[in-house]
Design a protein around this motif. Sequence first.
Motif, PDB file in Angstrom:
ATOM      1  N   GLU A  77      -0.800   6.855  -7.288  1.00 48.09           N
ATOM      2  CA  GLU A  77       0.204   6.225  -6.283  1.00 48.09           C
ATOM      3  C   GLU A  77       1.230   5.618  -7.220  1.00 48.09           C
ATOM      4  O   GLU A  77       0.794   4.892  -8.347  1.00 48.09           O
ATOM      5  CB  GLU A  77      -0.473   5.334  -5.567  1.00 48.09           C
ATOM      6  CG  GLU A  77      -1.246   6.123  -4.532  1.00 48.09           C
ATOM      7  CD  GLU A  77      -1.794   5.036  -3.209  1.00 48.09           C
ATOM      8  OE1 GLU A  77      -1.699   5.827  -2.054  1.00 48.09           O
ATOM      9  OE2 GLU A  77      -2.281   3.998  -3.545  1.00 48.09           O
ATOM     10  N   GLU A 120      -2.252   8.745   3.370  1.00 49.15           N
ATOM     11  CA  GLU A 120      -0.647   8.316   3.467  1.00 49.15           C
ATOM     12  C   GLU A 120      -0.840   7.437   4.552  1.00 49.15           C
ATOM     13  O   GLU A 120       0.379   7.049   5.014  1.00 49.15           O
ATOM     14  CB  GLU A 120      -0.114   9.644   3.964  1.00 49.15           C
ATOM     15  CG  GLU A 120      -0.133  10.751   2.895  1.00 49.15           C
ATOM     16  CD  GLU A 120       0.660  10.210   1.635  1.00 49.15           C
ATOM     17  OE1 GLU A 120       1.844   9.668   1.741  1.00 49.15           O
ATOM     18  OE2 GLU A 120       0.220  10.571   0.497  1.00 49.15           O
ATOM     19  N   VAL A 154      -2.348   1.735   3.304  1.00 46.98           N
ATOM     20  CA  VAL A 154      -1.763   1.426   2.160  1.00 46.98           C
ATOM     21  C   VAL A 154      -2.558  -0.107   1.600  1.00 46.98           C
ATOM     22  O   VAL A 154      -2.616  -0.876   2.689  1.00 46.98           O
ATOM     23  CB  VAL A 154      -0.373   0.809   2.087  1.00 46.98           C
ATOM     24  CG1 VAL A 154       0.226   0.246   0.845  1.00 46.98           C
ATOM     25  CG2 VAL A 154       0.425   2.143   2.374  1.00 46.98           C
ATOM     26  N   VAL A 214       6.002   1.164  -2.830  1.00 42.97           N
ATOM     27  CA  VAL A 214       5.568   2.178  -1.566  1.00 42.97           C
ATOM     28  C   VAL A 214       6.675   2.109  -0.495  1.00 42.97           C
ATOM     29  O   VAL A 214       7.299   1.240  -0.397  1.00 42.97           O
ATOM     30  CB  VAL A 214       4.187   1.979  -0.907  1.00 42.97           C
ATOM     31  CG1 VAL A 214       3.150   2.460  -2.251  1.00 42.97           C
ATOM     32  CG2 VAL A 214       4.176   0.398  -0.484  1.00 42.97           C
TER      33      VAL A 214
END
Length: 139
Positions: A22, A89, A92, A26
């Motif tokens: 990742e 997805e 987080v 974000v």
Amino acid sequence: MRYSKEEYENIIYEAQTIFSSEKALVDIDPPCVVVGDLHGQYNDLINMFILLGRPPETVYVFTGDYVDRGMMSLECIMLLFTYKICYPEHIVLLRGNHEIARVNKKYGFYDECLQSIPKYGEEIWAMFQVCGFFEFLDF
């Protein structure tokens, strides 16, 4: 809840693989639920999922401090890691100040690992420190 050593290892490894891939920044589209300090309050986490929806129906951003102080830090982080593995997805996980070894060793996560996993507690705690939970999560 009791997990085998292999279950801890597998979940931690799979989560690490996702964290390492990742980006540090974000971008989350609304709607989403932003959740602050859990501090091992597993029952609160479960109730939140019951009231607000579970991933993937609801997107969550957790701002850290999953462990320490509460009685069920291992259960919290294992559930969150499992959701992250299943729905990367839709959840987080950001790092808080309690996702640092010297902090969570002092405030309870280390002791919880030793008490909950007597034979492998120190090893499992160390895996959390270097596997991605503490290394790859961003502040």
